[in-house]
Design a protein around this motif. Structure first.
Motif, mmCIF file in Angstrom:
data_model
loop_
_atom_site.group_PDB
_atom_site.id
_atom_site.type_symbol
_atom_site.label_atom_id
_atom_site.label_comp_id
_atom_site.label_asym_id
_atom_site.label_seq_id
_atom_site.Cartn_x
_atom_site.Cartn_y
_atom_site.Cartn_z
ATOM 1 N N UNK A 60 0.840 -1.199 0.000
ATOM 2 C CA UNK A 60 0.000 0.000 0.000
ATOM 3 C C UNK A 60 0.871 1.243 0.000
ATOM 4 N N UNK A 61 0.266 2.341 -0.396
ATOM 5 C CA UNK A 61 1.006 3.597 -0.372
ATOM 6 C C UNK A 61 0.760 4.314 0.958
ATOM 7 N N UNK A 62 1.222 5.541 1.040
ATOM 8 C CA UNK A 62 1.164 6.219 2.338
ATOM 9 C C UNK A 62 -0.264 6.483 2.793
ATOM 10 N N UNK A 63 -1.217 6.447 1.850
ATOM 11 C CA UNK A 63 -2.603 6.666 2.229
ATOM 12 C C UNK A 63 -3.335 5.354 2.489
ATOM 13 N N UNK A 64 -2.610 4.263 2.435
ATOM 14 C CA UNK A 64 -3.245 2.985 2.661
ATOM 15 C C UNK A 64 -3.936 2.420 1.434
ATOM 16 N N UNK A 65 -3.761 3.087 0.302
ATOM 17 C CA UNK A 65 -4.373 2.596 -0.933
ATOM 18 C C UNK A 65 -3.431 1.607 -1.605
ATOM 19 N N UNK A 66 -3.997 0.660 -2.382
ATOM 20 C CA UNK A 66 -3.114 -0.316 -3.020
ATOM 21 C C UNK A 66 -2.118 0.358 -3.968
ATOM 22 N N UNK A 67 -0.889 -0.062 -3.883
ATOM 23 C CA UNK A 67 0.135 0.481 -4.763
ATOM 24 C C UNK A 67 0.281 -0.476 -5.936
ATOM 25 N N UNK A 68 0.011 0.009 -7.112
ATOM 26 C CA UNK A 68 -0.039 -0.836 -8.302
ATOM 27 C C UNK A 68 1.277 -0.733 -9.056
ATOM 28 N N UNK A 69 1.827 -1.861 -9.446
ATOM 29 C CA UNK A 69 3.043 -1.850 -10.243
ATOM 30 C C UNK A 69 4.311 -1.695 -9.434
ATOM 31 N N UNK A 70 4.255 -2.026 -8.152
ATOM 32 C CA UNK A 70 5.457 -1.965 -7.323
ATOM 33 C C UNK A 70 6.386 -3.109 -7.733
ATOM 34 N N UNK A 71 7.653 -2.791 -7.887
ATOM 35 C CA UNK A 71 8.640 -3.819 -8.209
ATOM 36 C C UNK A 71 9.028 -4.570 -6.964
ATOM 37 N N UNK A 72 8.919 -5.896 -6.989
ATOM 38 C CA UNK A 72 9.400 -6.695 -5.876
ATOM 39 C C UNK A 72 10.513 -7.574 -6.426
ATOM 40 N N UNK A 73 11.627 -7.513 -5.785
ATOM 41 C CA UNK A 73 12.806 -8.117 -6.377
ATOM 42 C C UNK A 73 13.537 -8.931 -5.319
ATOM 43 N N UNK A 74 13.957 -10.092 -5.708
ATOM 44 C CA UNK A 74 14.726 -10.926 -4.801
ATOM 45 C C UNK A 74 16.165 -10.948 -5.293
ATOM 46 N N UNK A 75 17.019 -10.212 -4.662
ATOM 47 C CA UNK A 75 18.386 -10.086 -5.170
ATOM 48 C C UNK A 75 19.137 -11.416 -5.160
ATOM 49 N N UNK A 76 18.782 -12.306 -4.239
ATOM 50 C CA UNK A 76 19.524 -13.558 -4.122
ATOM 51 C C UNK A 76 19.338 -14.409 -5.363
ATOM 52 N N UNK A 77 18.126 -14.431 -5.898
ATOM 53 C CA UNK A 77 17.900 -15.289 -7.055
ATOM 54 C C UNK A 77 17.673 -14.482 -8.323
ATOM 55 N N UNK A 78 17.763 -13.149 -8.186
ATOM 56 C CA UNK A 78 17.517 -12.297 -9.339
ATOM 57 C C UNK A 78 16.127 -12.478 -9.915
ATOM 58 N N UNK A 79 15.165 -12.796 -9.064
ATOM 59 C CA UNK A 79 13.804 -12.921 -9.556
ATOM 60 C C UNK A 79 12.983 -11.752 -9.054
ATOM 61 N N UNK A 80 11.839 -11.551 -9.651
ATOM 62 C CA UNK A 80 11.027 -10.424 -9.210
ATOM 63 C C UNK A 80 9.642 -10.454 -9.792
#
Lengths: 1132, 154
Positions: free
Chosen positions: A128-148
């Protein structure tokens, strides 16, 4: 006009190198462009792309496949398609399991080894963003496996990864968060927004605006970076941080060290030139706010941004917003403490007793006079005097403590939900001076509460209180005020006292005419206390019947009261007469520099109230591609100042310094007065935004000020501004695709300045102090009219023009802002003394709206922020401000020689004589034009500008620049590795001069000072003079002849005493480390931050012995301070 | 209902009393002086200083702007309070005593100042006359005009 062109050309030059660099760009930057052009996303490890660049062929029309293939040919990388929108970038060798895992996640059919996949772990959650609304398109990345992955429209995600690793959440415009998985299968996170993004809301006059929509010249400082530093005075921290701000800090006295502070330099000689300060929408000072209670500081520089403050806006506006509670599932508590040690940034080295005697004798010998110190005396100074008079006392070392401690504590608690939000803050600051007896204590309290009553109604109440307590000895520690003899401060005495006597006689009597220990310890005290209360209540009502219309009102009431108590005590002292060789006893009241044996007590009281009311209607409408915004606001402000005070003397008990116990009232010491002023204004703003590309804004104010005659009060201050996001145009994107955003903006308008006394348009009277007329047998007082008022007095008008651009490269990692401005001030209030014949002079208004002045300059800011890999991130920003003014028209006598005309010269320029080296021998003196003073070899030779054979007032010309710098700049760099952050901030100034000797400020005469004249009044003389003084023919030295006789010839205002006061400072440096003590499912982390920092750590300047920001023409000043801080901050 | 109350408050908050028109209290000024007859009388008193400037040499010795050239003649030689005894003309004509910057023969500086003060008074009398009854106004005016006539006459 020509100068503007030049400045514009300079701006284009700054831009040009960027254009040329377009041939080859970083791979990562290029990928970002491809991302935006083709609406896809790449997942990659930064390390993989680092140091790789691509040659761009004109590839606009190329298909994505072709681009990727081209890249794979250039570098050992591979692109794996995960789905329509996502590609993973890998090194040319890749583990099949990861690819499969990615494919599984994205819905592609798994094709690989099932067993391999089972060892993986699936994490899900919502971002969520600072207003508690869903944050769309946030990058989630796992550096250990280079996946995201990225979040979907509901803000949810799921990712397959190894259980022991951590995830990085990154989102454009938000802080990147790293969260360890620790076997959890659900990780919800709330992202915190980054400052300085397009979506950033900027505080503007009477409202807020998206940064992307700004058309005026505005600079913002987010104070989070300042918050932890123990700032006693906010003005001192702004220099070099906000482009457009020019400062000069002349003193280091705790509680009195405000920097002189100008926005875009000065554009009028009238008044102080200080900008209008607005705190939470109301005119209030901000120096002594607690840094932790401030959210942002914004400065409004041009007409478009400031015209809504009308007649008060010509010097620019500073807008300070205090912090508000944010919606948060939990209470946020932050506690911090800092302990600091301060010491002088610079102070000259002074000889000790024997050295002083040596140099003093030497100077006496050069003068051909008998010496003050016999060999026997010097022995006594060195080894002790049986009579207990002579000795070796290093006064400056006795007066200055090696270090002065400071403590600062702060606690703030905030939180809120959708309805109620609050922010509470309490802070305590205690500063001890580097001189004993000087101190400053401050307590800040604040409670900002807001409540959303229903969908339509929002109410808020901000209440703040502040206690300030300033303590000083009876003798001022650092005053420079020559007009009231207050320049004889403690530092002055520490230089004045000869280091060749003991501080006290054996019986305890203080020794020495100006013993600095008496000034510090035995001269009484000066205590000032201020209690400040500030409150603002606001209502906002969205009118349900009309979409987009809201009404709001503010009522603000501020109340300050201040008490001062100055108790000064005399003391019986003895001094050693070196000529007659005997002790002389005398009584002295040191703070007043008079002979007296009576103590005195002065007490004063001031009260100040300010009532501000605002009533406004806002209207916002979006239809299709057009967005309209309108504001109309009515404002009234009234201030009342009252003061009262009295003095008494002969208090029998100095331990009871209260008026009650005084035995005598001091004649004419009673005063009491009350003054008022008021303004009323109607403010309007109309903005139009088309396709987020074209912006046009009208702002204006109709202002009525009580300072002007009733029928001529109304002033109109309109401004028009326009912005064009040129980067949204197709032709721009075609040619300069690597510029992600560029906005051009320009503005023009009129601002006013009413910084003059009240009621200058009314006749004033003087009540005679004695009866003047007798009727019958009674004598009567009378009221006699005073100076002629100016019935038509009006405000000064400043026409302001501004043009600038904002630029962003590589999706915001580089940004640049550039502004040029021209200000023309007319109707400047000035004295017309000397224009009329003397017999007529007093019968015309002596202050009229006549002068004309202009100012021009530019500001540039360059910011770069990036993260390199998951752990490293850095940010660099640099800014430069230039502002120069000059008189265009001013009343001056037509008889002045051309080299003395003020017209065309900058404000603050120094008039004086041009030096021509030192006379080396009597022959040179005999053939030269001389002043009327005695001249000896080793004295300053002056240039005879008009060639009349004598040096007199006609030979003066403009020799030095203003002490207010024309150029000021800052460079800020911070580097973070994991939890460690290092921040350095350099600040510099140039095109400014410091006069070591010259005309005393406000005194109209010049004299030598302790920093130029050897043994002035017998005072100690710094080594830098002694060792660089002229002694014999042929000496090419920085200082004139070593002498104990006042060299009047050398004590003139001359460029010989001018020093370039440019400097570069390591203003602050900080190393901080954050320990994350606990993690929870929200973004809130319990963290402990420990930091070490320093302020004014080192200074590079041509002035090696004193601080380059020293007051001009001074006989000793309280030195600027360097601080070493250690602190902790705990946030829960 | 609650909302309506709030809207009313909103309007009340914004409509405060007059903020920019008030009697200044920070100095003796025309608005305060013309407030009542007693203070105007104090103002009127000041015009009697004309007699001091132009009719009593003793209090205005040499060097003051108001010294009339008559005082420098042999007949009227004086310093201080003793007409005929002094050395005023010697002092006034000594070398370097009078310059462009310091004109001790200036008699007009004071005369212009009184002319100005008289005009100021008459202007204000007109401006603030509505505050007084015609009788009071006429009396004040008559008193000042009488003094002025004496001044012009001399």
């Amino acid at each position: 006009m020509r100068k503007i062109q030049n400045t514009l050309a300079l701006g284009i030059c700054l831009l040009l190198p960027l254009l040329l660099a377009a041939q080859s760009i970083e791979l990562k930057t290029y990928l970002r462009e491809v991302e935006s052009r083709h609406q896809v996303q790449f997942l990659y490890d930064d390390a993989l792309l680092r140091n790789k660049s691509v040659q761009i062929r004109d590839g606009e029309g190329e298909s994505l496949d072709k681009i990727l293939k081209n890249l794979q040919n250039q570098h050992p990388i591979q692109f794996f398609r995960l789905n329509d929108k996502m590609y993973a970038v890998k090194a040319a060798q890749i583990f099949p399991a990861e690819v499969e895992a990615l494919q599984e996640k994205t819905g592609d059919k798994p094709t690989g080894n099932i067993e391999e996949m089972k060892s993986l772990f699936s994490v899900r959650g919502t971002v969520t963003d600072e207003n508690g609304l869903p944050a769309i398109g946030v990058n989630i990345f796992n550096p250990a496996s280079n996946t995201g992955t990225i979040t979907d429209p509901n803000g949810t995600y799921s990712l397959v990864c190894k259980p022991s690793t951590s995830l990085l959440f990154s989102y454009v415009g938000y802080k990147t968060e790293e969260v360890a998985i620790r076997q959890r299968t659900t990780i919800d996170i709330r992202l915190e927004p980054l400052p300085n993004t397009l979506e950033e809301i900027v505080v503007v006059a009477y409202g807020t605006q998206k940064r992307a929509h700004l058309t005026g010249a505005v600079a913002t400082l987010n104070t989070s970076e300042l918050a932890r530093k123990p700032v006693d005075n906010l003005t001192t921290m702004l220099s070099g941080r906000l482009p457009g701000v020019i400062t000069r800090q002349q003193s280091g006295v705790p509680g009195e060290n405000s920097a002189k502070f100008f926005i875009r330099g000065r554009s009028t000689p009238t008044g102080s030139g200080a900008p209008l300060i607005i705190v939470d929408g109301v005119e209030r000072p901000f120096d002594n706010l607690d840094p932790n209670e401030i959210e942002t500081i914004t400065i409004l520089k041009d007409a478009a941004s400031a015209s809504m403050y009308g007649v008060r806006a010509a010097n620019g506006v500073v807008m300070v917003t205090t912090r508000r509670g944010k919606e948060s599932p939990r209470l946020n508590v932050s506690v911090s403490s800092t302990y600091s040690l301060s010491k002088n940034t610079a102070f000259p080295d002074y000889p000790d007793g024997p050295d002083y005697a040596y140099w003093h004798n030497k100077a006496r010998q050069l003068d051909g006079l008998p010496v003050d110190y016999s060999d026997d005396d010097i022995q006594k100074i060195r080894n002790g005097d049986p009579a207990g008079i002579l000795g070796n006392t290093e006064w400056t070392k006795k007066i200055f403590k090696p270090f002065a401690p400071q403590t600062y504590h702060n606690i703030n608690i905030s939180g809120g939900n959708a309805k109620l939000k609050f922010f509470n803050n309490a802070a305590y600051l205690r500063q001890e001076g580097i001189v004993q007896g000087v101190g400053f204590e401050r307590i800040n309290l604040r409670s900002n509460v807001e409540y959303q009553v229903n969908n339509h109604l929002h109410v808020s109440l901000n209440i703040a209180g502040r206690l300030e307590d300033r303590q000083q000895p009876g003798t001022s520690p650092g005053s420079q005020d020559i007009t009231i003899n207050n320049y004889k401060n403690i530092i002055f005495y520490s230089i004045l006292a000869r280091p060749t006597t003991l501080p006290k006689l054996a019986d305890g009597t203080y020794l020495g005419w100006g013993n600095p220990l008496v000034a510090r310890d035995e001269s009484g005290f000066y205590s000032r206390k201020n209690n400040i209360f500030q409150s603002t209540a606001s209502l906002r009502y969205k009118v349900p019947a009309v979409d987009g219309l809201s009404l709001r009102s503010n009522l603000s009431y501020d109340f300050d009261n201040g008490t001062s108590k100055w108790f000064i005590t005399p003391i019986r002292m003895a001094t050693w007469d070196y000529g007659r060789r005997e002790l002389v006893y005398f009584d002295r009241l040191m703070p007043k520099d008079i002979a007296s044996d009576r103590n005195e007590l002065y007490q004063g009281f001031t009260e100040f109230t300010r009532l501000t009311t605002q009533l406004a209607a806002d209207y916002e409408k979006k239809s299709g591609n057009n967005e309209w915004k309108a504001l109309i606001l009515f404002e009234e402000q009234r201030t009342v100042t009252s003061s009262f005070g009295v003095g008494a003397q002969d208090l029998p008990l100095s331990s009871l310094p209260e008026l009650n116990y005084a035995t005598q009232y001091i004649n004419n010491s009673l005063y009491g007065s009350r003054g008022q002023s008021g303004t009323r204004g109607i403010v309007s703003r109309l903005g139009w935004i088309h396709r987020e590309k074209y912006m046009l804004e009208w702002t204006g104010r109709a202002d009525w000020s009580s300072k002007f005659p009733k029928n001529e009060r109304l002033g109109l201050f309109p401004a028009l501004s326009a912005g064009w996001v040129i980067s949204s145009e197709q032709f721009f994107r075609d040619r300069l695709p690597w510029i992600s955003r560029m906005k051009l903006r320009t503005s023009a308008g009129i601002l006013g300045n009413d910084d003059i006394g009240n009621f200058r348009y009314l006749k004033t009277f003087n009540l005679s102090s004695n009866p003047e007329v007798t009727f019958g047998d009674k004598a009567y007082l009378d009221l006699l009219t005073g100076a002629v008022p100016n019935y038509n007095i009006t405000w000064e008008k400043t026409r302001t023009y501004n043009a600038g651009y904002e630029l962003e490269l590589g999706s915001g990692s580089w940004s640049m802002e550039f502004d040029v401005f021209y200000k023309l001030t007319t109707d400047i209030l000035q004295s017309i003394a000397g224009v009329y014949p003397p017999s007529l002079g007093g019968n015309f208004p002596n202050i009229v709206n006549r002068g004309k002045m202009d100012a021009r300059g530019f500001e540039a800011v360059l910011t770069h922020r990036a993260s390199a890999g998951p752990h490293w991130s850095y940010q660099i920003s640099a800014n430069l401000t230039f502002s120069r003014n000059r008189y265009l028209e001013t009343d001056e006598s037509p008889n002045l020689p051309s080299w003395q005309r003020r017209t065309g010269m900058p404000l603050g320029s120094v008039l004086g004589w041009v030096s021509d080296g030192l006379f080396q021998n009597n022959e040179e003196i005999a053939s030269a034009a001389l002043t009327s003073y005695e001249v000896k070899p080793g004295f300053i030779r002056y240039k005879d500008l008009n060639g009349d054979g004598v040096i007199n007032y006609a030979d003066r010309t403009w020799i030095a620049r203003s002490p207010i710098p024309e150029v000021i700049g800052g460079f800020n760099a911070s580097l973070s590795y994991k939890n460690l952050t290092v921040n350095v901030f350099f600040q510099g100034a140039t095109r400014t001069d410091l006069m070591l000797t010259g005309e005393y400020l406000g005194a109209g005469f010049s004299d030598g000072t302790f920093f130029t004249q050897p043994f002035k009044w017998g005072a100690n003389t710094p080594y830098f003079i002694l060792e660089n003084a002229w002694q014999k023919e042929g000496d090419q030295t920085e200082f004139p002849r070593l002498t104990t006789v006042t060299p009047f010839n050398n004590n003139l205002s001359t460029d010989f005493w001018k020093r370039d006061a440019s400097y570069l400072r390591l203003k602050t440096m900080e190393i901080s480390y954050t320990f994350y003590l606990k993690e929870n499912s929200y973004s809130g982390k319990t963290s402990l931050n420990v930091f070490l920092s320093g302020t004014n750590l080192f200074t590079l300047s041509r002035l090696k012995y004193i601080d380059p920001e020293a007051p001009t023409v001074s006989n000793g000043f309280y030195p600027q301070q360097r601080l070493y801080n250690i602190g902790i901050n705990l946030s829960i | 209902m609650k909302e309506k109350i709030v809207i009313c408050m909103l309007i009340i908050l914004g409509s405060c009393s007059d903020t920019i028109d008030f009697v200044p209290t920070s100095s003796f000024n025309e608005v305060a002086v013309w407030e009542n007859e007693a203070s105007v009388k104090l103002y009127v008193n000041s015009f009697y200083r004309i007699f001091e400037d132009y009719f009593q040499y003793g209090n205005r010795p040499v060097g003051n702007d108001a010294t009339l050239p008559d005082g420098l003649t042999d007949i009227m030689k004086y310093t201080s309070n003793s007409p005929g005894e002094g050395t005023a003309n010697l002092i006034m004509t000594q070398d370097g005593y009078t310059s462009v910057a310091a004109n001790h023969f200036d008699v007009w500086g004071s005369a212009y100042a009184w002319n100005r003060r008289i005009l100021e008074f008459l202007q204000d009398l007109d401006k603030y006359s509505s505050r007084f009854t015609p009788e009071v106004k006429n009396r004040i005016e008559a008193e000042v005009r009488a003094v002025i006539m004496e001044y012009i006459h001399r």
